[in-house]
Design an enzyme around this catalytic site. Structure first.
Site, mmCIF file in Angstrom:
data_model
loop_
_atom_site.group_PDB
_atom_site.id
_atom_site.type_symbol
_atom_site.label_atom_id
_atom_site.label_comp_id
_atom_site.label_asym_id
_atom_site.label_seq_id
_atom_site.Cartn_x
_atom_site.Cartn_y
_atom_site.Cartn_z
ATOM 1 N N ASP A 65 -8.491 -1.366 -0.085
ATOM 2 C CA ASP A 65 -9.169 -1.531 1.205
ATOM 3 C C ASP A 65 -10.401 -2.406 1.033
ATOM 4 O O ASP A 65 -11.016 -2.389 -0.031
ATOM 5 C CB ASP A 65 -9.666 -0.163 1.701
ATOM 6 C CG ASP A 65 -8.808 0.410 2.803
ATOM 7 O OD1 ASP A 65 -7.705 -0.097 3.009
ATOM 8 O OD2 ASP A 65 -9.248 1.374 3.439
ATOM 9 N N TYR A 67 -14.379 -3.050 1.425
ATOM 10 C CA TYR A 67 -15.544 -2.162 1.522
ATOM 11 C C TYR A 67 -15.863 -1.919 2.990
ATOM 12 O O TYR A 67 -15.721 -2.814 3.821
ATOM 13 C CB TYR A 67 -16.755 -2.782 0.838
ATOM 14 C CG TYR A 67 -16.609 -2.964 -0.658
ATOM 15 C CD1 TYR A 67 -16.358 -1.882 -1.501
ATOM 16 C CD2 TYR A 67 -16.754 -4.223 -1.238
ATOM 17 C CE1 TYR A 67 -16.244 -2.060 -2.876
ATOM 18 C CE2 TYR A 67 -16.647 -4.400 -2.610
ATOM 19 C CZ TYR A 67 -16.388 -3.320 -3.434
ATOM 20 O OH TYR A 67 -16.281 -3.492 -4.779
ATOM 21 N N PHE A 78 -12.931 -6.104 -4.468
ATOM 22 C CA PHE A 78 -13.962 -5.681 -5.424
ATOM 23 C C PHE A 78 -15.266 -6.478 -5.319
ATOM 24 O O PHE A 78 -16.274 -6.101 -5.904
ATOM 25 C CB PHE A 78 -13.453 -5.750 -6.879
ATOM 26 C CG PHE A 78 -12.345 -4.798 -7.189
ATOM 27 C CD1 PHE A 78 -12.593 -3.432 -7.313
ATOM 28 C CD2 PHE A 78 -11.037 -5.238 -7.337
ATOM 29 C CE1 PHE A 78 -11.573 -2.538 -7.587
ATOM 30 C CE2 PHE A 78 -10.004 -4.349 -7.617
ATOM 31 C CZ PHE A 78 -10.270 -2.992 -7.740
ATOM 32 N N HIS A 187 -7.694 3.049 -12.582
ATOM 33 C CA HIS A 187 -8.611 2.319 -11.700
ATOM 34 C C HIS A 187 -10.030 2.356 -12.269
ATOM 35 O O HIS A 187 -10.403 3.318 -12.946
ATOM 36 C CB HIS A 187 -8.575 2.982 -10.319
ATOM 37 C CG HIS A 187 -9.169 2.168 -9.228
ATOM 38 N ND1 HIS A 187 -10.522 2.182 -8.946
ATOM 39 C CD2 HIS A 187 -8.608 1.318 -8.340
ATOM 40 C CE1 HIS A 187 -10.764 1.374 -7.934
ATOM 41 N NE2 HIS A 187 -9.622 0.834 -7.540
#
Length: 220
Positions: A65, A67, A78, A187
């Site tokens: 997704d 932010y 990221f 992750h």
């Protein structure tokens, strides 16, 4: 329909833009931007494609997704704009680069510098409501980003696919591992980084593969 996306991607994905799910997705997203606070800014929804044309992709990094807090998302997974505090996952990514390659912690969390070297920073879902993680999931974005990966997998070889976490690994399960390098690990989020993300050496492994394939390594 006429989608404002980088030209090489527009040509590759032209059929996708005519499909029923994408037309419904477009209606939904347009309404959301008109009535709610949505990230990233509308002009940056396809920023990952703008910064990294189809024929220049040599690494694909899959996120989930955008932010969902103010000023963070700008269309690259990221990544955050300059001046924004590094989110925990991004901080852990930089820590792994430091451990893997010996590079000091950068001052900027803006990963445009990676994208312009051929790293497609692709979120599975390209929009999100403010303060509501996952709020635009299951509206059609996942089908669209699956199509992006399928297109690369069908017509490009020797790409490094970096799949962190179960979600990304499931999304990239069909990638041809005979013609590409697929790197998998937990992750980088604080919940899982110490379970195998730290020490995965994905950045040096990606560059070693690119060099072996006659490509320029990424300046991480």
């Amino acid at each position: 329909m006429d989608v404002k996306i980088q030209q090489s991607w527009k040509e590759q994905l032209a059929d996708e833009f005519r499909k029923e799910y994408f037309l419904k997705l477009t209606e939904f997203v347009r309404e959301e931007y008109c009535t709610r606070t949505i990230y990233p800014p509308a002009g940056l929804i396809f920023n990952a494609f703008e910064q990294c044309p189809f024929d220049q992709v040599k690494v694909v990094l899959l996120g989930q997704d955008p932010y969902h807090e103010p000023g963070q998302a700008h269309g690259l997974c990221f990544s955050v704009r300059d001046g924004i505090t590094f989110p925990p996952s991004l901080l852990n990514i930089f820590k792994e680069i430091e451990g893997d390659l010996g590079k000091p912690m950068p001052t900027s969390g803006d990963l445009t510098r990676w994208a312009q070297q051929g790293v497609l920073l692709l979120n599975s879902t390209l929009t999100v409501r403010a303060h509501q993680a996952g709020s635009h999931q299951h509206k059609g974005w996942e089908e669209f980003t699956d199509a992006v990966i399928h297109r690369l997998n069908e017509s490009r070889d020797h790409i490094v696919y970096i799949l962190w976490g179960a979600y990304a690994q499931k999304k990239g399960a069909f990638i041809n591992t005979n013609r590409n390098l697929v790197l998998r690990s937990p992750h980088p989020s604080p919940l899982s980084a110490h379970r195998g993300f730290f020490g995965n050496k994905h950045f040096s492994k990606a560059n070693d593969y690119l060099i072996a394939c006659g490509k320029t390594p990424v300046e991480w």
